[in-house]
Design an enzyme around this catalytic site. Structure first.
Site, short mmCIF file in Angstrom:
data_model
loop_
_atom_site.label_atom_id
_atom_site.label_comp_id
_atom_site.label_asym_id
_atom_site.label_seq_id
_atom_site.Cartn_x
_atom_site.Cartn_y
_atom_site.Cartn_z
N PRO A 10 -38.64 -79.99 -22.17
CA PRO A 10 -38.32 -81.36 -22.60
C PRO A 10 -37.04 -81.93 -22.01
O PRO A 10 -36.04 -81.21 -21.84
CB PRO A 10 -38.19 -81.22 -24.12
CG PRO A 10 -37.99 -79.77 -24.38
CD PRO A 10 -38.70 -79.05 -23.27
N ASN A 11 -37.12 -83.20 -21.72
CA ASN A 11 -36.00 -84.03 -21.23
C ASN A 11 -35.64 -83.77 -19.77
O ASN A 11 -34.81 -84.48 -19.21
CB ASN A 11 -34.75 -83.87 -22.12
CG ASN A 11 -35.05 -84.23 -23.56
OD1 ASN A 11 -35.55 -85.32 -23.82
ND2 ASN A 11 -34.79 -83.33 -24.49
N ARG A 18 -29.66 -87.93 -16.64
CA ARG A 18 -29.30 -87.34 -17.93
C ARG A 18 -28.02 -86.49 -17.83
O ARG A 18 -28.01 -85.50 -17.08
CB ARG A 18 -30.47 -86.46 -18.38
CG ARG A 18 -30.20 -85.65 -19.61
CD ARG A 18 -31.27 -84.58 -19.80
NE ARG A 18 -31.00 -83.82 -21.00
CZ ARG A 18 -31.42 -82.59 -21.22
NH1 ARG A 18 -32.17 -81.98 -20.32
NH2 ARG A 18 -31.10 -81.97 -22.32
N ASP A 88 -43.80 -65.79 -27.00
CA ASP A 88 -45.01 -65.01 -27.27
C ASP A 88 -46.09 -65.27 -26.22
O ASP A 88 -46.82 -64.36 -25.83
CB ASP A 88 -45.56 -65.34 -28.66
CG ASP A 88 -44.74 -64.70 -29.78
OD1 ASP A 88 -43.85 -63.88 -29.50
OD2 ASP A 88 -45.02 -65.03 -30.96
N LEU A 102 -29.96 -75.22 -15.50
CA LEU A 102 -29.00 -75.89 -14.60
C LEU A 102 -27.57 -75.62 -15.05
O LEU A 102 -26.68 -75.35 -14.24
CB LEU A 102 -29.27 -77.41 -14.59
CG LEU A 102 -30.62 -77.78 -13.98
CD1 LEU A 102 -31.37 -78.74 -14.88
CD2 LEU A 102 -30.43 -78.38 -12.61
N ARG A 112 -26.60 -72.91 -28.08
CA ARG A 112 -27.27 -72.76 -26.78
C ARG A 112 -27.11 -71.35 -26.22
O ARG A 112 -27.69 -71.00 -25.19
CB ARG A 112 -26.69 -73.74 -25.76
CG ARG A 112 -27.05 -75.16 -26.02
CD ARG A 112 -26.57 -76.06 -24.90
NE ARG A 112 -26.36 -77.40 -25.39
CZ ARG A 112 -27.34 -78.30 -25.52
NH1 ARG A 112 -28.56 -78.03 -25.15
NH2 ARG A 112 -27.07 -79.49 -26.02
C1 DQA Z 1 -30.95 -76.49 -20.07
C2 DQA Z 1 -29.98 -76.04 -21.15
C3 DQA Z 1 -30.53 -76.29 -22.53
O1 DQA Z 1 -29.60 -75.88 -23.53
C4 DQA Z 1 -30.81 -77.77 -22.72
O2 DQA Z 1 -31.41 -78.00 -23.99
C5 DQA Z 1 -31.61 -78.36 -21.63
C6 DQA Z 1 -31.39 -77.93 -20.25
C7 DQA Z 1 -30.35 -76.38 -18.64
O3 DQA Z 1 -31.11 -76.48 -17.70
O4 DQA Z 1 -29.13 -76.23 -18.51
O5 DQA Z 1 -32.38 -79.28 -21.85
O6 DQA Z 1 -32.11 -75.63 -20.11
#
Ligand code: DQA
Length: 147
Positions: A10-11, A18, A88, A102, A112
């Site tokens: 997501p996102n 972003r 899973d 990233l 996180r």
């Molecule tokens: C992420 C790190 C995650 O904590 C965050 O929710 C993301 C991107 C990263 O690529 O750094 O959406 O996976």
């Protein structure tokens, strides 16, 4: 069907715009274009999916068990910190995968710093920005070539 599968959660469709301080200014389309070139240079086929829906990622991982996929590169994004279902699914299909982020999730907020994927991943890349995807794909290709 493609041997290499690159999944983004997501996102990550918003990459480039972003929170560039965390995620850089490279778009997901640009990352995927670079990975497509890298795969072609080594004669490997590659497929991509970005989705904001957890169930679509679960379904795609299930499909990967039967469509010729041999290695997955996965940025689960926020699902990293929440999704037992995706963990899973990966364990169920038994395909090797690299977890990629990233940003350096271990240098950020406490919530996180836990991943549901790292202990079952072949490897983890975190904090190297868009370059991390290229490094992950290089490692995946090397893994395929050693088989
Ligand atoms: C992420 C790190 C995650 O904590 C965050 O929710 C993301 C991107 C990263 O690529 O750094 O959406 O996976």
């Amino acid at each position: 069907m493609a041997e290499l599968l690159v999944l983004n959660g997501p996102n990550l469709n918003l990459l480039g715009a972003r929170e560039p301080g965390h995620y850089g200014t490279t778009s997901l389309a640009a990352i995927e274009a670079r990975l497509t070139t890298l795969a072609a240079e080594t004669s490997h086929s590659i497929a991509f999916l970005q989705t904001n829906a957890e169930h679509e990622l679960v379904a795609r991982i299930h499909e990967a068990a039967h469509d010729g996929t041999r290695f997955i590169v996965f940025n689960p994004a926020a699902f990293t910190h929440t999704s037992v279902a995706l963990r899973d699914a990966l364990v169920a299909v038994g395909l090797p995968f690299i977890e990629i982020h990233l940003s350096n999730i271990y240098g950020r907020e406490a919530f996180r710093q836990h991943s549901f994927f790292s202990d079952v991943a072949t490897g983890v890349i975190s904090g190297l920005g868009a370059l991390g995807y290229e490094l992950a794909l290089t490692a995946a290709i090397s893994h395929l070539q050693s088989r």
